[in-house]
Design a protein around this motif. Sequence first.
Motif, PDB file in Angstrom:
ATOM      1  N   ARG A 331     -12.586  27.403  32.403  1.00 33.32           N
ATOM      2  CA  ARG A 331     -13.899  26.781  32.658  1.00 33.32           C
ATOM      3  C   ARG A 331     -14.441  27.218  34.018  1.00 33.32           C
ATOM      4  N   LEU A 332     -13.558  27.320  34.991  1.00 30.49           N
ATOM      5  CA  LEU A 332     -14.011  27.764  36.308  1.00 30.49           C
ATOM      6  C   LEU A 332     -14.516  29.201  36.260  1.00 30.49           C
ATOM      7  N   HIS A 333     -13.806  30.065  35.544  1.00 32.74           N
ATOM      8  CA  HIS A 333     -14.264  31.454  35.402  1.00 32.74           C
ATOM      9  C   HIS A 333     -15.592  31.519  34.690  1.00 32.74           C
ATOM     10  N   GLN A 335     -17.849  29.181  34.589  1.00 32.20           N
ATOM     11  CA  GLN A 335     -18.892  28.669  35.483  1.00 32.20           C
ATOM     12  C   GLN A 335     -19.267  29.736  36.518  1.00 32.20           C
ATOM     13  N   GLU A 336     -18.275  30.431  37.036  1.00 33.46           N
ATOM     14  CA  GLU A 336     -18.571  31.486  38.016  1.00 33.46           C
ATOM     15  C   GLU A 336     -19.388  32.603  37.366  1.00 33.46           C
ATOM     16  N   PHE A 337     -19.039  32.958  36.119  1.00 29.18           N
ATOM     17  CA  PHE A 337     -19.781  34.021  35.436  1.00 29.18           C
ATOM     18  C   PHE A 337     -21.213  33.598  35.177  1.00 29.18           C
ATOM     19  N   GLU A 338     -21.394  32.370  34.767  1.00 32.16           N
ATOM     20  CA  GLU A 338     -22.764  31.900  34.518  1.00 32.16           C
ATOM     21  C   GLU A 338     -23.566  31.854  35.819  1.00 32.16           C
ATOM     22  N   SER A 339     -22.914  31.403  36.886  1.00 28.24           N
ATOM     23  CA  SER A 339     -23.638  31.345  38.178  1.00 28.24           C
ATOM     24  C   SER A 339     -24.011  32.756  38.662  1.00 28.24           C
ATOM     25  N   SER A 340     -23.091  33.722  38.469  1.00 29.24           N
ATOM     26  CA  SER A 340     -23.392  35.092  38.872  1.00 29.24           C
ATOM     27  C   SER A 340     -24.471  35.683  37.985  1.00 29.24           C
ATOM     28  N   ARG A 341     -24.466  35.332  36.703  1.00 29.85           N
ATOM     29  CA  ARG A 341     -25.507  35.863  35.799  1.00 29.85           C
ATOM     30  C   ARG A 341     -26.843  35.259  36.167  1.00 29.85           C
ATOM     31  N   ASN A 343     -27.755  34.321  39.089  1.00 29.85           N
ATOM     32  CA  ASN A 343     -28.165  34.968  40.335  1.00 29.85           C
ATOM     33  C   ASN A 343     -28.734  36.356  40.022  1.00 29.85           C
TER      34      ASN A 343
END
Length: 346
Positions: A331-333, A335-341, A343
């Motif tokens: 889930r953390l990965h 979330q990080e991928f969605e946040s980077s996408r 951005n």
Amino acid sequence: PLPPCGSAPGRSSGEGAPRDEGMAPPDTGLPCVTIGDYISNVVLKELCAGQLLTGAPAAAGFDAAPMLQLFGRLGSTLAHDILETASGWVPVASQVSADTLLPDLDQFPVVTQDVEGLTVQQRKLLFESVEIILDGFNEPGAVGDSMTTPLLPRIALASISAQVAQVLEHLLYLRPTGPGNQFHEADMDLSAWERLCDPESAALRKQSKADLVDELQQCRQKVFSLEKDLAKQAKSLEAETACWKREHERTTGRLMEVNLALEAKLRQQSADCKKFKEQVQCYQRKLEHEQWLQMQKEDRIEELESELARLNRQQEDMLLREREYGQRIMRLHVQEFESSRRNDQR
């Protein structure tokens, strides 16, 4: 000195008791003694004899004063009590009293065919009666410190009883022996009455000396013949006994052999039984040991199963925690991928 305790010649039977025709005439010259005096003197003699034999020193002499005082206190009605008690066992004792003159104890009937004395049962009952009456002399309170107890031991009581029985027997000798005297007795002896009334017995008593000698010779011949028959019977019995003895020995020998065989068989069976018992005990101990091992194995298995279940639960808990941890990381990965996408899109 004490009057003589034996017979006193010159005495009559007293109280009108008739004298047997077969009695020898008494001697004269000694004073008459009554039955009561005789019994009292006998008891006093035994008392003094007991003290002389047990306690009194020979050098210091013997003092009869305490004995006479004790006898005067306890022996006043002694003869009357003994005669009254003996009358229950010996009927002739009821016909005399303590004042009756003592019969001639040294005289006996000439004809003793029909003379009867005291029986063993009467003597036994007389001894027991004398023992009960004279028991007062052996009581602890009746004896002083100067006298040795018991005053009248059983041997002294037996002596007194024997001398009283002798007097009663002589009184029996003095009774009339005719047939009519049987009707005056409390218990009538039918056999004695029939013997006295039998005409053959009377004729036999009237026979001459020559007839009696002839009859005695005939009786001896009969006795000799009976002895011969008895010897023959004894020989035949001895032969039969010897035969029975040999047969008994043979039978005993066979029985002993059988007994030895049975004993050997019994010993063998006892040894086998002992051996089997030991084997059974050994097998029982082995069985108990195996059962104990089985119980130990079952306990160990239960321990291992419980340990295995604990390890399984620990492994399941670890897997569950690792799964939850992996999901959290994913889930953390994400979330990080969605946040980077996002951005990148901005």
